[in-house]
Design an enzyme around this catalytic site. Structure first.
Site, short mmCIF file in Angstrom:
data_model
loop_
_atom_site.label_atom_id
_atom_site.label_comp_id
_atom_site.label_asym_id
_atom_site.label_seq_id
_atom_site.Cartn_x
_atom_site.Cartn_y
_atom_site.Cartn_z
N TYR A 143 0.95 -1.04 -0.23
CA TYR A 143 -0.02 0.12 0.09
C TYR A 143 0.86 1.15 0.00
CZ TYR A 143 -2.84 3.69 1.65
OH TYR A 143 -3.62 5.03 1.71
N GLU A 180 -3.48 7.58 -3.76
CA GLU A 180 -3.44 6.14 -3.14
C GLU A 180 -3.40 5.15 -4.19
OE1 GLU A 180 -7.07 4.67 -1.32
OE2 GLU A 180 -6.13 4.92 0.66
#
Ligand code: GDP
Ligand code: MN
Length: 396
Positions: free
Chosen positions: A118, A206
């Protein structure tokens, strides 16, 4: 402004971030063409079909599917296009899928040494600095990781005077457990991602997952990008990426009229000129026991047409039980606004909720006289406190 995954990836690519390649399609036929083109470009024989909506969690909701043949590409495209995709971010009504991204499969079937990470870039408002947030626990919901295993979320803050330093990018690669060429690739990835974030005036990038492929490439497989609306004027190409079908229709309409409208949760509709006065009005309503249904700044030139549009927008919210119009006549003359209110009232017809109008400033007395003489069920006040009390009484 949010943009789609395929648009986010286009931008990332321009800044040198390696991405999972893909081609956007609007029909199953286009999807098959896209798959063939990708095969010629990348050698891939498997594809992922990805629903393009402004919400995360598409995979779990059935909006991301692997296709192992051109027939499957067509079938899955047919299935996903037009579906009402429900994810944890869309609410129970879901979002209709109008576009898909046909992407190369980058997980190399049969191989086991791919890794999902991530990575997000955003502003830390407390320190006033950009941070890179990252985790070896990629691919899943980052909120769950934050809740269950917070020690697996790392943060790297960037000093604005010197920018992102190479040692920071290397630290990120090491914390993610990478070695060898993958470290170099990750350093490049982090630098390019951060450059994209800064140069596009974004509020957030993101990437979940960031993928380490079995041959040690680092790729952005997903891209959630939010660009700062207030900076779009200097990025015409990004501004053109706006997809109105993804936005709240009332807010889109308001924007087209240059009205600043934000929906809230109370039952007192507010129409005010100037953001500061709008804030003060909301405070006054709260102070007298009411609850605002919206923030609406009609701007400096509150003419009849804008007032009418503002009324229509406020009335679209079924929770609204009364409307408070609070205008300060500085540049705009109060009697013109009063006429606007009267015209709007007559044009819209059938307004069932009470309207309280408070006009103060240039020609305020004339304005009050106009409203009082109009015969409409509109109450007028001069003091804001009186107006706030009237409206609070009106909603009970
Ligand atoms: P999200 O669910 O909206 O976050 O959409 P993503 O783009 O992150 O995709 C969801 C999941 O699909 C990813 O976490 C991957 O596990 C999987 N996925 C994405 N691309 C590929 C691919 O090329 N091959 C395979 N096998 N799976 C993929
Ligand atoms: Mn994702």
């Amino acid at each position: 402004m949010n943009i789609h995954e395929y648009q986010g990836k286009e931008i990332l690519k321009q800044f040198g971030v390696h991405i999972q390649e893909g081609i956007v399609a609007n029909t199953p036929e286009e999807a098959v063409e896209a798959a063939k083109t990708l095969q010629a470009q990348t050698g891939t024989g498997w594809w992922v079909i990805k629903a393009q909506i402004h919400a995360g969690g598409r995979g779990k909701g059935g909006g991301v599917k692997l296709a192992k043949s051109l027939d499957e590409v067509k079938q899955l495209a047919d299935q996903i296009l037009g579906m009402q995709l429900v994810t944890h971010q869309t609410g129970s009504e879901g979002k209709k899928v109008l576009k898909i991204l046909v992407a190369q499969d980058v997980y190399y079937p049969g191989e086991y040494d791919t890794q999902e990470f991530y990575m997000g870039v955003l502003l830390n408002r407390q320190s006033g600095r950009n941070i890179i947030m990252y985790s070896p626990e990629g691919g899943m919901d980052i909120e769950t990781v934050a809740e269950k295993t917070p020690h697996l979320i790392f943060k790297e803050e960037v000093n604005p005077a010197v920018g992102l330093q190479d040692f920071q990018a290397r630290k990120i690669a090491f914390n993610l457990g990478l070695t060898g060429t993958a470290v170099k690739e990750m350093v490049k990835f982090v630098n390019a991602l951060y450059t994209a974030y800064v140069n596009t005036d974004a509020t957030m990038y993101e990437i979940n997952p960031v993928l380490k492929t079995s041959d040690n490439k680092i790729l952005a497989v997903d891209a959630k990008v939010n660009l700062d609306d207030n900076a779009l004027f200097r990025h015409a190409d990004y501004a053109a990426m706006r997809d109105k079908s993804e936005e709240d229709p009332t807010e889109v309409e308001a924007k087209e009229w240059g009205l600043n409208y934000v929906k809230l949760y109370g039952n007192v509709g507010c129409m005010v000129n100037g953001a500061g006065l709008a804030m003060a009005t909301m405070d006054m309503i709260k102070g007298s026991g009411g609850d605002p249904a919206n923030f609406l700044d009609v701007g400096g030139t509150a003419d009849a047409k804008r007032v009418e549009t503002a009324f229509r927008i406020i009335l679209k919210d079924p929770k609204v039980k009364a409307i408070l119009v609070n205008i300060f006549g500085g540049i705009v003359r109060c009697d013109r606004v009063a006429q606007g209110v009267i015209d709007a009232y007559q044009n819209i017809g059938d307004i069932k909720v009470p309207i309280i109008v408070r006009l103060q400033g240039t020609n305020a007395e004339e304005a009050k006289a106009l409203i009082d003489a109009s015969g409409l069920k509109v109450q007028s006040a001069i003091a804001l406190e009186d107006a706030a009390q009237l409206v609070t009484k009106a909603v009970g």
